[in-house]
Write a protein that holds these residues in place. Sequence first.
Motif, PDB file in Angstrom:
ATOM      1  N   SER A 134       0.813  -1.215   0.000  1.00  0.00           N
ATOM      2  CA  SER A 134       0.000   0.000   0.000  1.00  0.00           C
ATOM      3  C   SER A 134       0.844   1.262   0.000  1.00  0.00           C
ATOM      4  CB  SER A 134      -0.960  -0.002   1.193  1.00  0.00           C
ATOM      5  OG  SER A 134      -0.243  -0.174   2.404  1.00  0.00           O
ATOM      6  N   LEU A 135       1.962   1.268   0.739  1.00  0.00           N
ATOM      7  CA  LEU A 135       2.800   2.457   0.775  1.00  0.00           C
ATOM      8  C   LEU A 135       3.410   2.713  -0.606  1.00  0.00           C
ATOM      9  CD1 LEU A 135       3.918   4.691   2.556  1.00  0.00           C
ATOM     10  CD2 LEU A 135       5.830   3.204   3.154  1.00  0.00           C
ATOM     11  N   ASP A 136       3.881   1.665  -1.247  1.00  0.00           N
ATOM     12  CA  ASP A 136       4.430   1.814  -2.600  1.00  0.00           C
ATOM     13  C   ASP A 136       3.346   2.249  -3.577  1.00  0.00           C
ATOM     14  OD1 ASP A 136       6.946   1.118  -1.782  1.00  0.00           O
ATOM     15  OD2 ASP A 136       6.738  -0.998  -2.328  1.00  0.00           O
ATOM     16  N   ARG A 137       2.140   1.686  -3.438  1.00  0.00           N
ATOM     17  CA  ARG A 137       1.048   2.024  -4.356  1.00  0.00           C
ATOM     18  C   ARG A 137       0.670   3.502  -4.244  1.00  0.00           C
ATOM     19  NH1 ARG A 137      -3.592   0.634  -4.018  1.00  0.00           N
ATOM     20  NH2 ARG A 137      -3.647   0.015  -1.848  1.00  0.00           N
ATOM     21  N   ILE A 138       0.647   3.992  -3.003  1.00  0.00           N
ATOM     22  CA  ILE A 138       0.314   5.402  -2.804  1.00  0.00           C
ATOM     23  C   ILE A 138       1.347   6.285  -3.487  1.00  0.00           C
ATOM     24  CG2 ILE A 138       0.150   7.229  -1.069  1.00  0.00           C
ATOM     25  CD1 ILE A 138      -1.052   5.035   0.815  1.00  0.00           C
ATOM     26  N   ARG A 139       2.601   5.960  -3.295  1.00  0.00           N
ATOM     27  CA  ARG A 139       3.664   6.749  -3.925  1.00  0.00           C
ATOM     28  C   ARG A 139       3.591   6.655  -5.446  1.00  0.00           C
ATOM     29  NH1 ARG A 139       7.922   4.810   0.599  1.00  0.00           N
ATOM     30  NH2 ARG A 139       8.014   6.731   1.846  1.00  0.00           N
ATOM     31  N   GLN A 140       3.331   5.469  -5.960  1.00  0.00           N
ATOM     32  CA  GLN A 140       3.266   5.292  -7.403  1.00  0.00           C
ATOM     33  C   GLN A 140       2.053   5.990  -8.015  1.00  0.00           C
ATOM     34  OE1 GLN A 140       3.389   1.037  -7.842  1.00  0.00           O
ATOM     35  NE2 GLN A 140       5.528   0.894  -7.165  1.00  0.00           N
ATOM     36  N   SER A 141       0.941   5.980  -7.286  1.00  0.00           N
ATOM     37  CA  SER A 141      -0.274   6.627  -7.793  1.00  0.00           C
ATOM     38  C   SER A 141      -0.191   8.144  -7.706  1.00  0.00           C
ATOM     39  CB  SER A 141      -1.494   6.146  -7.007  1.00  0.00           C
ATOM     40  OG  SER A 141      -1.481   6.663  -5.679  1.00  0.00           O
ATOM     41  N   GLY A 142       0.674   8.640  -6.799  1.00  0.00           N
ATOM     42  CA  GLY A 142       0.790  10.078  -6.602  1.00  0.00           C
ATOM     43  C   GLY A 142      -0.364  10.669  -5.818  1.00  0.00           C
ATOM     44  N   ARG A 143      -1.146   9.792  -5.111  1.00  0.00           N
ATOM     45  CA  ARG A 143      -2.317  10.267  -4.376  1.00  0.00           C
ATOM     46  C   ARG A 143      -2.429   9.579  -3.023  1.00  0.00           C
ATOM     47  NH1 ARG A 143      -7.636   9.226  -7.317  1.00  0.00           N
ATOM     48  NH2 ARG A 143      -6.833   7.103  -7.201  1.00  0.00           N
ATOM     49  N   LEU A 144      -2.787  10.344  -2.004  1.00  0.00           N
ATOM     50  CA  LEU A 144      -3.178   9.799  -0.714  1.00  0.00           C
ATOM     51  C   LEU A 144      -4.660  10.106  -0.548  1.00  0.00           C
ATOM     52  CD1 LEU A 144      -2.460   8.483   2.042  1.00  0.00           C
ATOM     53  CD2 LEU A 144      -2.081  10.818   2.905  1.00  0.00           C
ATOM     54  N   ARG A 145      -5.493   9.071  -0.624  1.00  0.00           N
ATOM     55  CA  ARG A 145      -6.941   9.246  -0.551  1.00  0.00           C
ATOM     56  C   ARG A 145      -7.386   9.174   0.904  1.00  0.00           C
ATOM     57  NH1 ARG A 145      -8.496   4.211  -3.982  1.00  0.00           N
ATOM     58  NH2 ARG A 145      -6.910   3.460  -2.504  1.00  0.00           N
TER      59      ARG A 145
END
Length: 277
Positions: free
Chosen positions: A30-41
């Motif tokens: 999840s931490l990598d996904r947030i960084r890769q997506s460029g968004r914290l929802r």
Amino acid sequence: MTRRRDVLALALAAAAAAGLRPAAAQGTASLDRIRQSGRLRIGVTSAEPWFFKDPMAGTWSGVGVDLGRQLASDLGVAMVPVETSWANCVAAIQADQIDVMFVLDPTEERRKAIDFPDSPLFYYAAGALVRPDQTATAWSDLDKSGTRIGVTLGTSVDRTVTETLKNASISRFSNNDEAVAAFAAKRVDAVAQFHPALVVQYARLKLGKVVLLKPVTPVATSAGIRRAADPAFKDWLSERFAALYAAGKPQEYFAAYLKTRGIDPATVPGLAREKWA
């Protein structure tokens, strides 16, 4: 033919396994996904001082929003508010609609479905907005037949009031504003919420009074996240929560929001239990 069937069966099994992987991988990275997506929802709902939506501009503000901006900045991503409710936010976390819901108490029931960082976000205490002539100083003073108590559905205060008050009548509302509107309309005699929310509501209504009912018990609030095999996101949030609390950031955001509502922060209990009288 048999060999072809075996190969096909293996291929189907692999495809099925691959179909299961996204959900697991989603939790483990999840931490990598947030960084890769460029968004914290972040989940947001109508609940001052944590979340407030400007009805004209459609923008969100509040302590939870400020925390979201700070953590998004720390990650180098953009904060994205996603509307939900206290009753539905756990399901929204599980469904990957939001990454984190701030100011969500880590109850045992919620821990069965989602995870929480180890470090508290900050502290508050349950209180009540009561009539000016009400002399209640303890929860037992409100636990009388005929007394109508308003709470917000799905909150830990809802659970506490339900467990504590056996004789009073409890009315549940979808958000804090609806509960206080019922108080203003005299459909309930008191509203039970955490003290920061009540302070803001009182300042807006100029009706009744806010009391911290005895026993006053500090509640450590946190933030809900998806349960994951990889604890990277949980550990990162734990470290950041501890650092932000030590630096007084939650109280700073709370004080700033109170000032926008014309409230002197020095006149109300803050979010650091060590400073409570």
